[in-house]
Design a protein around this motif. Structure first.
Motif, PDB file in Angstrom:
ATOM      1  N   ARG A  13      24.443 -34.387 -37.706  1.00  0.00           N
ATOM      2  CA  ARG A  13      24.487 -33.074 -37.037  1.00  0.00           C
ATOM      3  C   ARG A  13      25.901 -32.783 -36.528  1.00  0.00           C
ATOM      4  O   ARG A  13      26.584 -33.674 -36.083  1.00  0.00           O
ATOM      5  N   TYR A  34      14.521 -30.863 -28.042  1.00  0.00           N
ATOM      6  CA  TYR A  34      13.818 -31.443 -29.191  1.00  0.00           C
ATOM      7  C   TYR A  34      13.633 -32.928 -28.924  1.00  0.00           C
ATOM      8  O   TYR A  34      14.580 -33.600 -28.508  1.00  0.00           O
ATOM      9  N   ALA A  85      17.064 -33.756 -38.743  1.00  0.00           N
ATOM     10  CA  ALA A  85      18.427 -33.209 -38.813  1.00  0.00           C
ATOM     11  C   ALA A  85      18.446 -31.717 -38.516  1.00  0.00           C
ATOM     12  O   ALA A  85      19.424 -31.198 -37.958  1.00  0.00           O
ATOM     13  N   ASN A  86      17.361 -31.030 -38.848  1.00  0.00           N
ATOM     14  CA  ASN A  86      17.273 -29.588 -38.616  1.00  0.00           C
ATOM     15  C   ASN A  86      16.472 -29.227 -37.366  1.00  0.00           C
ATOM     16  O   ASN A  86      16.185 -28.060 -37.120  1.00  0.00           O
ATOM     17  N   LEU A  87      16.098 -30.266 -36.599  1.00  0.00           N
ATOM     18  CA  LEU A  87      15.340 -30.099 -35.355  1.00  0.00           C
ATOM     19  C   LEU A  87      14.051 -29.311 -35.565  1.00  0.00           C
ATOM     20  O   LEU A  87      13.672 -28.477 -34.755  1.00  0.00           O
ATOM     21  N   CYS A  88      13.369 -29.613 -36.666  1.00  0.00           N
ATOM     22  CA  CYS A  88      12.116 -28.948 -37.006  1.00  0.00           C
ATOM     23  C   CYS A  88      10.928 -29.805 -36.577  1.00  0.00           C
ATOM     24  O   CYS A  88      10.979 -31.029 -36.679  1.00  0.00           O
ATOM     25  N   ARG A 107      23.082 -29.691 -26.579  1.00  0.00           N
ATOM     26  CA  ARG A 107      23.250 -30.258 -27.922  1.00  0.00           C
ATOM     27  C   ARG A 107      23.704 -31.722 -27.904  1.00  0.00           C
ATOM     28  O   ARG A 107      24.248 -32.219 -28.883  1.00  0.00           O
ATOM     29  N   LYS A 137      15.085 -35.211 -42.858  1.00  0.00           N
ATOM     30  CA  LYS A 137      15.449 -33.805 -43.105  1.00  0.00           C
ATOM     31  C   LYS A 137      14.965 -32.914 -41.962  1.00  0.00           C
ATOM     32  O   LYS A 137      15.664 -32.013 -41.526  1.00  0.00           O
ATOM     33  N   PHE A 138      13.754 -33.167 -41.510  1.00  0.00           N
ATOM     34  CA  PHE A 138      13.191 -32.370 -40.423  1.00  0.00           C
ATOM     35  C   PHE A 138      13.929 -32.648 -39.113  1.00  0.00           C
ATOM     36  O   PHE A 138      14.226 -31.732 -38.346  1.00  0.00           O
TER      37      PHE A 138
END
Length: 119
Positions: free
Chosen positions: A118, A75, A13-16, A91, A10-11
């Motif tokens: 993504r 990232y 996929a959201n680049l967190c 990207r 989850k992190f």
């Protein structure tokens, strides 16, 4: 943020940013030092470091545009200190076809699944 490995997708996929044991995701800023490259093959390591250094140099020279170096990492996901995937400022998702330990292979699978979703 410390999380469970099961939640890493989850992190990613959201680049967190996150840390899940030896799996880690980090954003890379224009003034960041060249990334640690661990056991990444020399050619890939040099390309990753070079792109980040060019981004920093362009920024300090006054270009101010993050897209001036589209292949620079924005990232990075690392396993045991080795980048196993990164997303560039353009990207583009880069997942080197390199085999490591069984644990890192599991980490690579998590990354592939997360980044495949993504847009």
């Amino acid at each position: 943020m410390r999380i469970k490995t099961a939640d890493a997708g989850k992190f990613i996929a959201n680049l967190c940013p996150f840390t899940a044991g030896n799996l880690r995701g980090d954003g890379v800023g224009v003034l960041s030092a060249p990334p640690a490259t661990g056991a990444l093959p020399a050619e890939l390591a040099a390309g990753l470091r070079d792109a980040q250094m060019r981004l920093t140099q362009d920024y300090l020279a006054g270009s101010g545009a993050r897209d001036a170096v589209p292949d620079a990492p924005a990232y990075i996901v690392s396993s045991y200190g080795t980048p196993i995937a990164w997303v560039t400022h353009a990207r583009k998702v880069v997942i080197p076809d390199v085999t490591y330990s069984s644990t890192t292979t599991r980490h690579q699978r998590v990354v592939r699944e997360a980044l495949a979703a993504r847009p």
